[in-house]
Design a protein around this motif. Structure first.
Motif, PDB file in Angstrom:
ATOM      1  N   ALA A  29       0.824  -1.147  -0.158  1.00  0.00           N
ATOM      2  CA  ALA A  29      -0.217  -0.359   0.080  1.00  0.00           C
ATOM      3  C   ALA A  29       0.514   1.701   0.355  1.00  0.00           C
ATOM      4  N   TYR A  30       0.298   2.532  -0.135  1.00  0.00           N
ATOM      5  CA  TYR A  30       0.829   3.540  -0.226  1.00  0.00           C
ATOM      6  C   TYR A  30       1.761   3.817   1.252  1.00  0.00           C
ATOM      7  N   MET A  31       2.039   4.601   1.188  1.00  0.00           N
ATOM      8  CA  MET A  31       3.592   4.699   2.325  1.00  0.00           C
ATOM      9  C   MET A  31       4.322   3.146   3.325  1.00  0.00           C
ATOM     10  N   GLU A  32       3.785   2.157   2.194  1.00  0.00           N
ATOM     11  CA  GLU A  32       4.778   1.260   2.761  1.00  0.00           C
ATOM     12  C   GLU A  32       5.407   0.203   2.310  1.00  0.00           C
ATOM     13  N   CYS A  33       6.594   1.061   2.113  1.00  0.00           N
ATOM     14  CA  CYS A  33       7.526   0.640   1.460  1.00  0.00           C
ATOM     15  C   CYS A  33       8.844  -0.464   2.290  1.00  0.00           C
ATOM     16  N   LEU A  34       8.892  -0.704   3.104  1.00  0.00           N
ATOM     17  CA  LEU A  34       9.567  -1.150   4.173  1.00  0.00           C
ATOM     18  C   LEU A  34       8.721  -2.919   4.361  1.00  0.00           C
ATOM     19  N   THR A  35       7.519  -2.512   4.947  1.00  0.00           N
ATOM     20  CA  THR A  35       6.968  -3.854   4.590  1.00  0.00           C
ATOM     21  C   THR A  35       6.900  -4.545   3.365  1.00  0.00           C
ATOM     22  N   SER A  36       6.797  -3.640   2.325  1.00  0.00           N
ATOM     23  CA  SER A  36       6.506  -4.341   0.842  1.00  0.00           C
ATOM     24  C   SER A  36       8.091  -4.628   0.759  1.00  0.00           C
ATOM     25  N   CYS A  37       8.991  -4.583   0.981  1.00  0.00           N
ATOM     26  CA  CYS A  37      10.622  -5.536   0.579  1.00  0.00           C
ATOM     27  C   CYS A  37      10.367  -6.357   1.980  1.00  0.00           C
ATOM     28  N   ILE A  38       9.926  -6.951   2.606  1.00  0.00           N
ATOM     29  CA  ILE A  38      10.242  -7.442   3.880  1.00  0.00           C
ATOM     30  C   ILE A  38       8.656  -9.193   3.004  1.00  0.00           C
ATOM     31  N   LEU A  39       7.220  -8.208   2.476  1.00  0.00           N
ATOM     32  CA  LEU A  39       6.598  -8.990   1.751  1.00  0.00           C
ATOM     33  C   LEU A  39       7.485  -9.964   0.474  1.00  0.00           C
ATOM     34  N   THR A  40       8.027  -9.062  -0.569  1.00  0.00           N
ATOM     35  CA  THR A  40       8.569  -9.488  -1.469  1.00  0.00           C
ATOM     36  C   THR A  40       9.577 -10.801  -1.138  1.00  0.00           C
ATOM     37  N   TYR A  41      10.300 -10.175   0.052  1.00  0.00           N
ATOM     38  CA  TYR A  41      11.582 -11.030  -0.125  1.00  0.00           C
ATOM     39  C   TYR A  41      11.121 -12.573   0.282  1.00  0.00           C
ATOM     40  N   LEU A  42      10.085 -12.502   1.521  1.00  0.00           N
ATOM     41  CA  LEU A  42       9.553 -13.506   1.526  1.00  0.00           C
ATOM     42  C   LEU A  42       9.015 -14.328   1.090  1.00  0.00           C
ATOM     43  N   LYS A  43       7.968 -14.002  -0.410  1.00  0.00           N
ATOM     44  CA  LYS A  43       7.456 -14.784  -1.495  1.00  0.00           C
ATOM     45  C   LYS A  43       8.567 -14.900  -2.913  1.00  0.00           C
ATOM     46  N   SER A  44       9.683 -14.600  -2.351  1.00  0.00           N
ATOM     47  CA  SER A  44      10.610 -15.051  -3.504  1.00  0.00           C
ATOM     48  C   SER A  44      11.542 -15.799  -2.601  1.00  0.00           C
ATOM     49  N   THR A  45      11.173 -16.099  -2.278  1.00  0.00           N
ATOM     50  CA  THR A  45      12.038 -17.609  -0.937  1.00  0.00           C
ATOM     51  C   THR A  45      11.466 -18.878  -0.392  1.00  0.00           C
ATOM     52  N   GLY A  46      10.155 -18.650  -1.626  1.00  0.00           N
ATOM     53  CA  GLY A  46       9.033 -19.372  -1.653  1.00  0.00           C
ATOM     54  C   GLY A  46       8.112 -20.009  -0.096  1.00  0.00           C
ATOM     55  N   ARG A  47       8.092 -18.543   0.588  1.00  0.00           N
ATOM     56  CA  ARG A  47       6.692 -18.833   2.071  1.00  0.00           C
ATOM     57  C   ARG A  47       6.044 -18.127   1.669  1.00  0.00           C
ATOM     58  N   ASP A  48       4.361 -18.246   2.987  1.00  0.00           N
ATOM     59  CA  ASP A  48       3.493 -17.957   2.815  1.00  0.00           C
ATOM     60  C   ASP A  48       3.331 -16.714   3.048  1.00  0.00           C
ATOM     61  N   TYR A  49       4.137 -14.918   2.385  1.00  0.00           N
ATOM     62  CA  TYR A  49       3.821 -13.292   3.084  1.00  0.00           C
ATOM     63  C   TYR A  49       2.977 -13.362   3.998  1.00  0.00           C
ATOM     64  N   ARG A  50       1.562 -13.794   3.312  1.00  0.00           N
ATOM     65  CA  ARG A  50      -0.191 -13.602   4.433  1.00  0.00           C
ATOM     66  C   ARG A  50       0.324 -13.394   5.757  1.00  0.00           C
ATOM     67  N   LYS A  51       0.801 -14.813   6.454  1.00  0.00           N
ATOM     68  CA  LYS A  51       1.148 -14.297   7.783  1.00  0.00           C
ATOM     69  C   LYS A  51       1.959 -13.297   8.477  1.00  0.00           C
ATOM     70  N   VAL A  52       2.715 -12.496   7.179  1.00  0.00           N
ATOM     71  CA  VAL A  52       2.607 -11.019   7.906  1.00  0.00           C
ATOM     72  C   VAL A  52       1.713 -10.510   8.211  1.00  0.00           C
ATOM     73  N   LEU A  53       0.599 -10.286   7.466  1.00  0.00           N
ATOM     74  CA  LEU A  53      -0.741  -9.096   7.345  1.00  0.00           C
ATOM     75  C   LEU A  53      -1.595  -9.646   8.623  1.00  0.00           C
ATOM     76  N   LEU A  54      -1.551 -11.292   8.660  1.00  0.00           N
ATOM     77  CA  LEU A  54      -2.279 -10.621  10.543  1.00  0.00           C
ATOM     78  C   LEU A  54      -2.197 -10.542  11.411  1.00  0.00           C
ATOM     79  N   ASN A  55      -0.947 -10.153  11.501  1.00  0.00           N
ATOM     80  CA  ASN A  55      -0.494  -8.844  12.899  1.00  0.00           C
ATOM     81  C   ASN A  55       0.152  -7.856  12.228  1.00  0.00           C
TER      82      ASN A  55
END
Length: 358
Positions: free
Chosen positions: A17-43
């Protein structure tokens, strides 16, 4: 050595989302390494007030990467050479930069830099032949090669020491047994609620007797000193009152940046609810109960946003609209607390339908 990003697919970029660059990088890393990044969004139900701006961003230290995936996220203030060494050793790095100094970055996305916010990019590899860093910028959907000197110029925070600010992502040394889904749901729903609000009636009798030694009492005292959750709303309302004394240009800038972030926050609220529905088995009646509450949250944010825009254009009548804006902010706060209390209870029930809250 060529880093992992050389093989990164365009769809691995996650623009949260807008102004969410740091977390967007984290989610991108998780997806690129084959993890379910959605778990971060639960919290990820959060609210803070920084640089006179309401934000949904969670502090990097409070994103539970170690709990969810066994990954450590370590902040460092060091030289470009140290950053490169980490990347060449196979680690990924999230670097904080001035977006305006990154040649590929579109100028139309630079609106928040003047308010003091820095941009985050994911450095995920090194091309030894070209001597270029391999970078993903999920906010603009970019996967680029970046000259190290350009990164230095865009990211240095102390010219006397040539220091950059960055986070190093460190993988676990051995296979990590990730917590089961229900444990993630329970922990996340509880953290979301207590990070946002810690009402007295949520404390157990024993915790009240323990006083300052009670776990949640300590958390409550700490949160009262932070500009997050209900405290963020207090600071926002205080600035709303003070804004009557600001210049028209200053007031217009405050309204514009908060109007944009409010839209982003409303979007993230819906995304968080969507992820809970994907992980928590609920029947139709239970889903409808949650849908009604999340719709009230969205409507409250919209009403608050509209009140801000009316205030900006009210001219001499602006003072009469401050109370309306304060009331809309209070309604948004209450709608959020009500939803988080319901969600925490819903997860505790394992998603089984119960009578709606009174």
């Amino acid at each position: 050595m060529v880093g992992k990003l050389a093989e990164l697919r365009p769809e691995d970029n996650i623009q949260l989302a807008y102004m969410e660059c740091l977390t967007s990088c984290i989610l991108t890393y998780l997806k690129s390494t084959g993890r379910d990044y959605r778990k971060v969004l639960l919290n990820y139900w959060n609210l803070s007030y920084e640089q006179r701006t309401l934000l949904s961003s969670k502090n990097a230290a409070h994103i539970p990467l170690r709990y969810l995936y066994g990954i450590d996220l370590t902040f460092r203030e060091d030289t470009l050479e140290k950053l490169q060494s980490a990347v060449m050793a196979g680690q990924s790095v999230i670097c904080l930069s001035k977006a305006s100094l990154l040649a590929y970055f579109p100028h139309k996305f630079l609106s928040m830099e003047s308010s003091g916010f820095r941009h985050a990019i994911l450095v995920q590899g090194w091309d030894a032949e070209k001597e270029m860093l391999l970078v993903a910028d999920p906010v603009v959907g970019a996967v680029v090669e970046l000259d190290p000197d350009q990164l230095r110029k865009a990211s240095v925070v102390r010219t006397d020491r040539e220091e950059l600010q960055f986070f190093v992502l460190t993988e676990p040394q051995s296979p990590y047994p990730e917590p089961d889904t229900m444990a993630c749901l329970r922990t996340s729903a509880e953290r979301n609620l207590f990070a946002y609000h810690t009402p007295d009636d949520l404390f157990s009798e024993q915790e009240r007797q323990d006083g300052e030694t009670g776990k949640w009492d300590k958390i409550r005292r700490w949160l009262r000193q932070r500009s997050i959750g209900v405290r963020a709303w207090d600071m926002f309302a205080s600035d709303a009152r003070d804004s009557l004394n600001w210049t028209p240009a200053h007031r217009a800038r405050w309204v514009k940046q908060n109007s944009l972030t409010m839209l982003s926050i409303k979007q993230l609220r819906a995304e968080t609810w969507k992820v809970y529905q994907e992980f928590l088995a609920m029947d139709e009646r239970h889903i409808e109960e949650g849908r009604l509450l999340i719709n009230r949250v969205a409507a409250a944010w919209t009403a608050c946003n509209l009140a801000m825009l009316k205030y900006e254009h009210a001219g001499e009548r602006g003072a009469s609209l401050i109370q309306t804006l304060a009331d809309r902010a209070e309604a948004a706060k209450e709608a959020e607390i009500r939803f988080l209390e319901w969600l925490n209870a819903a997860v505790a029930r394992g998603g089984k339908y119960a009578q709606p809250m009174a």
